[in-house]
Design a protein around this motif. Structure first.
Motif, PDB file in Angstrom:
ATOM      1  N   ILE A  68      15.931   3.089  18.852  1.00 16.48           N
ATOM      2  CA  ILE A  68      16.267   4.179  19.772  1.00 16.48           C
ATOM      3  C   ILE A  68      17.491   4.947  19.293  1.00 16.48           C
ATOM      4  CG2 ILE A  68      17.095   4.694  22.106  1.00 16.48           C
ATOM      5  CD1 ILE A  68      15.216   2.421  23.070  1.00 16.48           C
ATOM      6  N   LEU A  69      18.551   4.239  18.917  1.00 17.11           N
ATOM      7  CA  LEU A  69      19.769   4.919  18.458  1.00 17.11           C
ATOM      8  C   LEU A  69      19.525   5.765  17.209  1.00 17.11           C
ATOM      9  CD1 LEU A  69      22.420   2.116  19.043  1.00 17.11           C
ATOM     10  CD2 LEU A  69      22.140   4.237  20.343  1.00 17.11           C
ATOM     11  N   SER A  70      18.810   5.201  16.256  1.00 19.50           N
ATOM     12  CA  SER A  70      18.535   5.958  15.033  1.00 19.50           C
ATOM     13  C   SER A  70      17.578   7.113  15.316  1.00 19.50           C
ATOM     14  CB  SER A  70      17.969   5.047  13.943  1.00 19.50           C
ATOM     15  OG  SER A  70      16.749   4.466  14.368  1.00 19.50           O
ATOM     16  N   GLY A  71      16.654   6.923  16.250  1.00 14.45           N
ATOM     17  CA  GLY A  71      15.739   8.000  16.628  1.00 14.45           C
ATOM     18  C   GLY A  71      16.472   9.152  17.287  1.00 14.45           C
ATOM     19  N   VAL A  72      17.399   8.832  18.178  1.00 19.59           N
ATOM     20  CA  VAL A  72      18.203   9.874  18.828  1.00 19.59           C
ATOM     21  C   VAL A  72      19.033  10.613  17.786  1.00 19.59           C
ATOM     22  CG1 VAL A  72      20.148  10.242  20.412  1.00 19.59           C
ATOM     23  CG2 VAL A  72      18.240   8.781  21.097  1.00 19.59           C
ATOM     24  N   LEU A  73      19.595   9.888  16.845  1.00 24.24           N
ATOM     25  CA  LEU A  73      20.395  10.514  15.782  1.00 24.24           C
ATOM     26  C   LEU A  73      19.535  11.446  14.922  1.00 24.24           C
ATOM     27  CD1 LEU A  73      23.210  10.688  14.558  1.00 24.24           C
ATOM     28  CD2 LEU A  73      22.631   8.726  13.133  1.00 24.24           C
ATOM     29  N   MET A  74      18.321  11.001  14.589  1.00 24.94           N
ATOM     30  CA  MET A  74      17.433  11.854  13.796  1.00 24.94           C
ATOM     31  C   MET A  74      17.057  13.123  14.550  1.00 24.94           C
ATOM     32  SD  MET A  74      14.788   9.593  11.533  1.00 24.94           S
ATOM     33  CE  MET A  74      14.185   8.577  12.847  1.00 24.94           C
ATOM     34  N   VAL A  75      16.754  12.979  15.831  1.00 22.43           N
ATOM     35  CA  VAL A  75      16.399  14.149  16.643  1.00 22.43           C
ATOM     36  C   VAL A  75      17.572  15.119  16.704  1.00 22.43           C
ATOM     37  CG1 VAL A  75      15.871  14.917  18.986  1.00 22.43           C
ATOM     38  CG2 VAL A  75      14.572  13.050  17.978  1.00 22.43           C
ATOM     39  N   SER A  76      18.778  14.594  16.844  1.00 16.79           N
ATOM     40  CA  SER A  76      19.937  15.491  16.913  1.00 16.79           C
ATOM     41  C   SER A  76      20.195  16.188  15.574  1.00 16.79           C
ATOM     42  CB  SER A  76      21.183  14.745  17.377  1.00 16.79           C
ATOM     43  OG  SER A  76      21.600  13.820  16.416  1.00 16.79           O
ATOM     44  N   VAL A  77      19.948  15.493  14.455  1.00 16.13           N
ATOM     45  CA  VAL A  77      20.129  16.104  13.141  1.00 16.13           C
ATOM     46  C   VAL A  77      19.063  17.173  12.897  1.00 16.13           C
ATOM     47  CG1 VAL A  77      20.020  15.681  10.645  1.00 16.13           C
ATOM     48  CG2 VAL A  77      21.318  14.145  12.112  1.00 16.13           C
TER      49      VAL A  77
END
Length: 156
Positions: A68-77
């Motif tokens: 979830i954390l890495s997914g949120v980071l990817m979406v924000s990037v």
């Protein structure tokens, strides 16, 4: 740090998270099968195996948090470029099903089974729990395969 490197690190952590979750499910499946074999032969061995695997849910939670954390980071990037695509929305739904399957089916069933094993119970209730846990494993495997397929092919 450049957005490219941040994206690649996020993707790496995302893959690690899903591999931890899927790998833990596989390990849980095989140890559960071993526990069932021991249950027919020696209840104490079954209890020992079941106790040893009790921490698998914590490992699944770690994988989910990383996912979830890495997914949120990817979406924000990416600037929410993926969130409008069909494959992404379907994938998010499947990830939610994986979480719900674990929380609503596996956790209560395993908790109840852990309480019954030391009591020497091996009747209809244990059989029903075994069936529920087997269905959980099959469902999780299928859901993980779908997540991998959607991630690789990214259907529109």
């Amino acid at each position: 740090m450049s957005s490219y490197i941040l994206l690649k690190i996020s993707l790496l952590l995302h893959i690690i998270g899903i591999v931890i979750m899927a790998g833990t499910t596989f390990a849980d499946y095989f140890t559960f099968r071993q526990m069932l074999k021991y249950l027919r032969q020696d209840a104490q061995k079954a209890i020992a195996v079941n106790t040893a695997t009790a921490r698998f849910s914590m490992l699944m939670g770690l994988g989910l948090a990383l996912l979830i954390l890495s997914g949120v980071l990817m979406v924000s990037v990416y600037g929410h470029a993926f969130t409008t695509q069909v494959w992404f929305r379907v994938k998010m739904g499947i990830v939610l099903l994986i979480l719900l399957n674990g929380l609503l089916i596996a956790r209560p069933s395993m908790t109840k089974l852990r309480k019954l094993l030391p009591l020497g119970e091996n009747g209809k209730e244990v059989s029903a729990l075994q069936k529920r846990i087997s269905i959980f494993h099959i469902t999780q495997f299928l859901l993980f395969v779908l997540v991998f397929v959607l991630s690789v092919f990214r259907f529109s």
